[in-house]
Design a protein around this motif. Sequence first.
Motif, PDB file in Angstrom:
ATOM      1  N   ALA A  14      21.615  16.083 -26.765  1.00 11.99           N
ATOM      2  CA  ALA A  14      20.539  16.063 -27.760  1.00 11.99           C
ATOM      3  C   ALA A  14      20.714  14.935 -28.764  1.00 11.99           C
ATOM      4  N   ALA A  15      21.970  14.529 -29.014  1.00  6.50           N
ATOM      5  CA  ALA A  15      22.231  13.482 -30.008  1.00  6.50           C
ATOM      6  C   ALA A  15      21.939  12.087 -29.481  1.00  6.50           C
ATOM      7  N   ALA A  16      21.815  11.938 -28.156  1.00  5.76           N
ATOM      8  CA  ALA A  16      21.561  10.617 -27.565  1.00  5.76           C
ATOM      9  C   ALA A  16      20.122  10.187 -27.829  1.00  5.76           C
ATOM     10  N   ARG A  17      19.939   8.937 -28.241  1.00  7.25           N
ATOM     11  CA  ARG A  17      18.615   8.438 -28.584  1.00  7.25           C
ATOM     12  C   ARG A  17      18.134   7.349 -27.621  1.00  7.25           C
ATOM     13  N   THR A  18      18.946   6.326 -27.439  1.00  6.88           N
ATOM     14  CA  THR A  18      18.529   5.194 -26.609  1.00  6.88           C
ATOM     15  C   THR A  18      18.840   5.495 -25.141  1.00  6.88           C
ATOM     16  N   PRO A  19      18.195   4.767 -24.213  1.00  8.17           N
ATOM     17  CA  PRO A  19      18.521   4.961 -22.795  1.00  8.17           C
ATOM     18  C   PRO A  19      20.007   4.786 -22.505  1.00  8.17           C
ATOM     19  N   ARG A  20      20.622   3.809 -23.163  1.00  6.87           N
ATOM     20  CA  ARG A  20      22.060   3.590 -22.972  1.00  6.87           C
ATOM     21  C   ARG A  20      22.861   4.797 -23.454  1.00  6.87           C
ATOM     22  N   GLU A  21      22.529   5.290 -24.634  1.00  7.27           N
ATOM     23  CA  GLU A  21      23.233   6.456 -25.166  1.00  7.27           C
ATOM     24  C   GLU A  21      23.044   7.673 -24.272  1.00  7.27           C
ATOM     25  N   LYS A  22      21.846   7.821 -23.720  1.00  2.00           N
ATOM     26  CA  LYS A  22      21.576   8.967 -22.847  1.00  2.00           C
ATOM     27  C   LYS A  22      22.391   8.881 -21.561  1.00  2.00           C
ATOM     28  N   LEU A  23      22.523   7.669 -21.013  1.00  2.00           N
ATOM     29  CA  LEU A  23      23.311   7.491 -19.800  1.00  2.00           C
ATOM     30  C   LEU A  23      24.773   7.841 -20.054  1.00  2.00           C
ATOM     31  N   VAL A  24      25.320   7.333 -21.168  1.00  4.39           N
ATOM     32  CA  VAL A  24      26.717   7.624 -21.511  1.00  4.39           C
ATOM     33  C   VAL A  24      26.892   9.115 -21.760  1.00  4.39           C
ATOM     34  N   ALA A  25      25.945   9.727 -22.479  1.00  6.14           N
ATOM     35  CA  ALA A  25      26.037  11.159 -22.764  1.00  6.14           C
ATOM     36  C   ALA A  25      26.036  11.974 -21.479  1.00  6.14           C
ATOM     37  N   GLU A  26      25.185  11.596 -20.538  1.00  2.00           N
ATOM     38  CA  GLU A  26      25.130  12.321 -19.272  1.00  2.00           C
ATOM     39  C   GLU A  26      26.449  12.218 -18.513  1.00  2.00           C
ATOM     40  N   ARG A  27      27.071  11.037 -18.562  1.00  2.00           N
ATOM     41  CA  ARG A  27      28.344  10.855 -17.864  1.00  2.00           C
ATOM     42  C   ARG A  27      29.458  11.647 -18.541  1.00  2.00           C
ATOM     43  N   LEU A  28      29.440  11.696 -19.871  1.00  2.66           N
ATOM     44  CA  LEU A  28      30.440  12.485 -20.572  1.00  2.66           C
ATOM     45  C   LEU A  28      30.261  13.978 -20.280  1.00  2.66           C
ATOM     46  N   VAL A  29      29.026  14.428 -20.315  1.00  2.00           N
ATOM     47  CA  VAL A  29      28.747  15.839 -20.048  1.00  2.00           C
ATOM     48  C   VAL A  29      29.132  16.206 -18.615  1.00  2.00           C
ATOM     49  N   ALA A  30      28.934  15.280 -17.696  1.00  6.19           N
ATOM     50  CA  ALA A  30      29.318  15.538 -16.305  1.00  6.19           C
ATOM     51  C   ALA A  30      30.817  15.781 -16.177  1.00  6.19           C
ATOM     52  N   LYS A  31      31.589  15.242 -17.124  1.00  6.65           N
ATOM     53  CA  LYS A  31      33.046  15.423 -17.097  1.00  6.65           C
ATOM     54  C   LYS A  31      33.485  16.660 -17.870  1.00  6.65           C
ATOM     55  N   SER A  32      32.559  17.384 -18.491  1.00  8.40           N
ATOM     56  CA  SER A  32      32.945  18.535 -19.300  1.00  8.40           C
ATOM     57  C   SER A  32      33.628  19.615 -18.468  1.00  8.40           C
ATOM     58  N   GLY A  33      33.389  19.594 -17.162  1.00  6.08           N
ATOM     59  CA  GLY A  33      34.070  20.551 -16.292  1.00  6.08           C
ATOM     60  C   GLY A  33      35.582  20.391 -16.336  1.00  6.08           C
ATOM     61  N   TYR A  34      36.047  19.164 -16.625  1.00  7.77           N
ATOM     62  CA  TYR A  34      37.488  18.948 -16.705  1.00  7.77           C
ATOM     63  C   TYR A  34      38.090  19.653 -17.917  1.00  7.77           C
ATOM     64  N   TYR A  35      37.294  19.868 -18.944  1.00  8.19           N
ATOM     65  CA  TYR A  35      37.765  20.659 -20.090  1.00  8.19           C
ATOM     66  C   TYR A  35      38.151  22.059 -19.599  1.00  8.19           C
ATOM     67  N   THR A  36      37.279  22.632 -18.791  1.00  6.86           N
ATOM     68  CA  THR A  36      37.549  23.967 -18.250  1.00  6.86           C
ATOM     69  C   THR A  36      38.777  23.955 -17.352  1.00  6.86           C
ATOM     70  N   VAL A  37      38.914  22.904 -16.535  1.00  4.36           N
ATOM     71  CA  VAL A  37      40.066  22.795 -15.631  1.00  4.36           C
ATOM     72  C   VAL A  37      41.362  22.676 -16.430  1.00  4.36           C
ATOM     73  N   ALA A  38      41.361  21.813 -17.460  1.00  4.35           N
ATOM     74  CA  ALA A  38      42.565  21.639 -18.275  1.00  4.35           C
ATOM     75  C   ALA A  38      42.938  22.938 -18.979  1.00  4.35           C
ATOM     76  N   ARG A  39      41.938  23.625 -19.476  1.00  3.71           N
ATOM     77  CA  ARG A  39      42.197  24.893 -20.165  1.00  3.71           C
ATOM     78  C   ARG A  39      42.826  25.902 -19.216  1.00  3.71           C
ATOM     79  N   GLU A  40      42.299  25.983 -17.996  1.00  3.50           N
ATOM     80  CA  GLU A  40      42.820  26.942 -17.027  1.00  3.50           C
ATOM     81  C   GLU A  40      44.216  26.538 -16.548  1.00  3.50           C
ATOM     82  N   LEU A  41      44.436  25.242 -16.327  1.00  2.92           N
ATOM     83  CA  LEU A  41      45.760  24.777 -15.913  1.00  2.92           C
ATOM     84  C   LEU A  41      46.803  25.121 -16.981  1.00  2.92           C
TER      85      LEU A  41
END
Length: 292
Positions: free
Chosen positions: A97-124
Motif C-alpha cells: 500500500a505504501a508503494a506509489r511509483t511503478p518502480r516502488e510497486k515492483l520492488v514492494a512486490e518482490r519484497l513481499v514475495a520474500k515474506s515467506g522466508y520470514y515464516t521459514v526463519a521463524r520456524e527454523l
Amino acid sequence: MITPAAPDLADSLFPSAREEAPRANQPTAVPQTEHPAYRLAFQDDDFLLREELRPVRFQLELLKPELLLAEAGITSTFVFYGSARIPSPEQADGVLAAARTPREKLVAERLVAKSGYYTVARELARLSSCADRGQGEPCLTVCSGGGPSMMEAANRGAWDEGAPSLGLNIVLPHEQVPNAYVTPGLSFQFHYFALRKMHFLLRAKAVAVFPGGFGTFDEFFELLTLVQTGKVAPLPILLYGREFWTRVVNFEALAEEGVISPRDLELFRFVETAEEGWEMVKAWYSSGPLDD
C-alpha cells in the motif's frame, strides 16, 4: 582491644574497584580534584574515547559479551543472517500500500514475495530452540543481528518456544532498536563491525543465510572465506532461496573462471524449508554432540 574478624582466605587484601569507585567520585572539591586529570582512568569517558585507546575498546567489546555469554551458559549457537527489509506476512499489505511509483510497486512486490522466508526463519529457529535443555532434545541458541525482518523472525521463533536468544546489534547513523523478541540479558550493542562478526561465529554450530543485501553478503562471504582458508572449522551453512541467490550470484561461474575451486561450492547447501534445514544440521552432528 578490638579483635579483628577472622579473615576469609579467599579475600583479597586490596579493596575492589567496585568498592573504591564511589569514593573516587566524591573527592574534596579543590582545583586538583576538579580537573579531568584526577578522574580514575576507567571512569573517564573522555580518556577512554581517545583515538589512542582504540585497542582497549576493541578488547572491552570482545570481552563484555564473552563474559556475559559464558555466565549465561551459552556455548552453541545457530546464527541467522538475512535482510532487514523483507516484511513479515503481517506487514506485507502495508508495504504494498505504501508503494506509489511503478518502480516502488515492483520492488514492494518482490519484497513481499520474500515474506515467506520470514515464516521459514521463524520456524527454523523454533525447531532448533529448547526451552528446557533437560529433555534430551538437540537444540541450539538462536543468534541474530538483533534488528527487524529476518533477524526478528529468528528471535521470534525462539521466543515462540520459550527459549532464550541472542541479538548482536550495531550502532548505526539511523537508530536500530533491538527487536522485541531478543532476550534482554542477551542483547548486545557493538561499535565495531569486526568484533560483532567475531561474536557471531565464536560459538556458531550452524548458520542460516536468507536473502539479503550488502550486510548479508558481507557476513556470508566472510564466513565462506574463513571456512575455505581453514580459519574456521567446517559447519552447516544453509543458503535459503536458490532462485534468489543464483540470480544475484553466479557461483558456478566463479568455479568455471578458476577463482574458486569446484569443491568450494560444497561449503554451503541450498535449502527452502525449515524442516529440511534442521534435518541437515542434525545429520551433520549425528556422530557428535549438538546441544549446549
